[in-house]
Structure formats: structure tokens, C-alpha cells
Enzyme design. Sequence first.
Site, PDB file in Angstrom:
ATOM      1  N   HIS A   1      -2.713  -0.992  -3.238  1.00 43.75           N
ATOM      2  CA  HIS A   1      -3.868  -0.132  -2.960  1.00 43.75           C
ATOM      3  C   HIS A   1      -3.760   1.143  -3.785  1.00 43.75           C
ATOM      4  O   HIS A   1      -2.849   1.944  -3.586  1.00 43.75           O
ATOM      5  CB  HIS A   1      -3.927   0.229  -1.478  1.00 43.75           C
TER       6      HIS A   1
ATOM      7  N   SER B   1       0.854  -1.200   0.000  1.00 45.41           N
ATOM      8  CA  SER B   1       0.000   0.000   0.000  1.00 45.41           C
ATOM      9  C   SER B   1       0.883   1.240   0.000  1.00 45.41           C
ATOM     10  O   SER B   1       1.632   1.449  -0.959  1.00 45.41           O
ATOM     11  CB  SER B   1      -0.938  -0.029   1.216  1.00 45.41           C
ATOM     12  N   THR B   2       0.862   2.037   1.060  1.00 45.58           N
ATOM     13  CA  THR B   2       1.629   3.272   1.107  1.00 45.58           C
ATOM     14  C   THR B   2       3.117   2.996   0.902  1.00 45.58           C
ATOM     15  O   THR B   2       3.708   2.191   1.614  1.00 45.58           O
ATOM     16  CB  THR B   2       1.435   3.970   2.462  1.00 45.58           C
TER      17      THR B   2
ATOM     18  N   ASP C   1      -4.213  -4.973   6.051  1.00 44.19           N
ATOM     19  CA  ASP C   1      -4.648  -5.803   4.933  1.00 44.19           C
ATOM     20  C   ASP C   1      -3.586  -6.849   4.601  1.00 44.19           C
ATOM     21  O   ASP C   1      -2.398  -6.529   4.496  1.00 44.19           O
ATOM     22  CB  ASP C   1      -4.916  -4.921   3.702  1.00 44.19           C
TER      23      ASP C   1
ATOM     24  N   MET D   1      -0.040   1.102   5.141  1.00 38.28           N
ATOM     25  CA  MET D   1      -0.774   1.360   6.372  1.00 38.28           C
ATOM     26  C   MET D   1      -1.897   0.336   6.516  1.00 38.28           C
ATOM     27  O   MET D   1      -2.371  -0.244   5.546  1.00 38.28           O
ATOM     28  CB  MET D   1      -1.349   2.782   6.367  1.00 38.28           C
TER      29      MET D   1
END
Length: 354
Positions: free
Chosen positions: A202, A175-176, A298, A295
Site C-alpha cells: 500500500h 502495508s504499514t 486487505d 493495518m
Amino acid sequence: MNKINVLIVDDSAFMRKLISDFLKEDSRIEIVGTARNGLDALSKIKKLRPDVITMDVEMPEMNGIEALKRIMDEQPLPVVMLSSTTKEGAENTFAAMQHGAVDFIQKPSGSISMDLHIIKEEIVNKVLNASKANLKSLQKPINTQKTPTTKVLDYSKIEPSIRNSEKKLLCIGTSTGGPRALQQVLTRIPKDYNAPILIVQHMPPGFTKSLANRLDSLCDINVKEAENGEFLTAGTAYIAPGGFHLKVKRIGTSLAIHIDDSEIRNGHRPSVDVMFESVSNIKDVRKIAVIMTGMGADGSKGLKKLKETGQVFSIAESKETSIVFGMPKAAIETNLVDRVVPLDEIAETVLSLT
């Protein structure tokens, strides 16, 4: 409790006011100032000393990309970029990630978004998470060369059936900070890699295709946005399209992509958990699961499912190199991660399993 001091940079007075109002609603955030372009931002950073900056990409005099470069060179700070959904906007977003932006936010309807309120929660959350970002990792130069690994590591304790199995799937969730991490890992995978690669990053619709195209231009393997119904091929990485879950189904003796817009999981679609759970239903295939910077949590529930139903070797990115240690940390806390390694050793670890 110390508040997070935020500087908002946008050439639209309306957008500056709107973003300020959204962030002020959270008691953990203090707006210390606003700036109308990159030059204005650079002068105000020195005076206001913000903890986090939100930065529009497209601005007169000095745009967000140029200002970001100067910030990361002169006084590194966590920067969250705001971008449009146009092709140019997507390309600018990835340029920003390349130059050290923590994350980006997609404006719903162009540079001046009257409907910005629909992503108010996302703006707040990304600013809060940016305040915890690992700046040392953001400052490190990112690998841009096709460099198949030559490093030999000792993985003698790895289960031989995973190391030697002919049928494999490599599944990556992030993600991030993910675009930077994916570039670092995928550029080190050789073109004759003997497994398909499934990736959940993401990212909203309109950006994943540009991400895939960009990575494809840098890698020896093929990288593409996943398409519904296509058969999996070794040496190809399939990135889940923004707004859709990435699943796998068996068709005869082959495996194929299944894309759907079923229920959002963990606030995400695509979701790493959904991909891992789908892959757990595929029998007679060895799986390698990798969870990198991001973050939230998940991927951790999906990892449990993978471990319950099949033979899996799991890898998590270490805290030292993660831009945000949320997802790897949650995975590690399941006690199901086999190796915790820094980003620059993930590709080596994966290749040692072939």
C-alpha cells in the site's frame, strides 16, 4: 478512555495549525504541543511525553530524518513522517522507514499543502494506528545484506505438490511497515529462485518506483515496478505501481501483468484482495500467498478466493514481529493460513516450498 497524545513537528506554522485542527476533530486524540524543527521537537518530547509524533521531513536546523534517528536512539516513539512527492522526497521517506518511522503521509502539493484537507482521514487513521505500533520491531536493525538463507527448517508436512511443482507464483501483500518487511524477506531470496514474485505494498503514486529501485539495489533477485503487459519471469519481483491494481492474465502459455485503475478496494489501490483474486483465476500454477505487517484486513477475502479455487500455501507474519498486526491477524482469523511465522523466517518458509 485515555487519549493519544500527539506532538506535531513542522517548520510551517500554517501546516502545524492545519494538522492540529484535523487531529483535534477526533475525540481519541489530544494535541499536547507543536515544534518547528527537529531540535525543537527533541526538547519538547522530554517535557510533553507524546504517544505519537507527526514529523515533516524537510526542516531547517535539524531535519526530520536526523530527529527521527535521535528519537529512536534515545526515546523510541511511534513517528509518522510527512513527505513531498518529489524523487528526493521519496528517497527521504524510505530513509525514514529504514530508521524506524512507523509510516508516512504524502503531502498532496508540496511542503506547504493548501489542500491538505483531502487527506485528513488518512492523517487521523495513521496517527491512531501508529499509537498501536510494535516499537520492539521498529527498533530491530533491518537486514541490508544479500543473505540467501542457509537455515534448514522441518516442513515435512507441506503438501509435496506445492513443494515440488515447477510452475509457481509467490504473492506478497503488506502495508504499514511493509518496506522494512519486504527488505528483510527479499534480500534472502536467491537469484535463481524459480518463480515470479508479485507484491502489493500500500503506497501512493510516486513512491513505488523508488521502493522497487531501492530493493533492487539490495537484492540478488530483480525487483521492479510492474508494467502493464510484461511477461512474468522467475527470479523477478514485480511491485504494483501506486494508484493501480496489479492483476495477472494468461497469454498463450505465459503469464503477463495487467495494470488497471478499477474501483478502489478496502480503501486501497493497489489492493491485496484484487491481486489474490486475479491470481486465483490462473489454473495449473501453485501459489504461495504471504500476508505481512499492515493495518486493516486487505488480503483476507482474496485469500479465501485463492483457497476456494486452487492449491495454495499461505503464510502470515506473526504478531511478535509485525509493526501493525491488522492484516496478518485478519488473515489468520479466516482459519486458512497454513503457517504463522516471525518475519525472519518468512523467506526460509518460502524457500522450503521450492
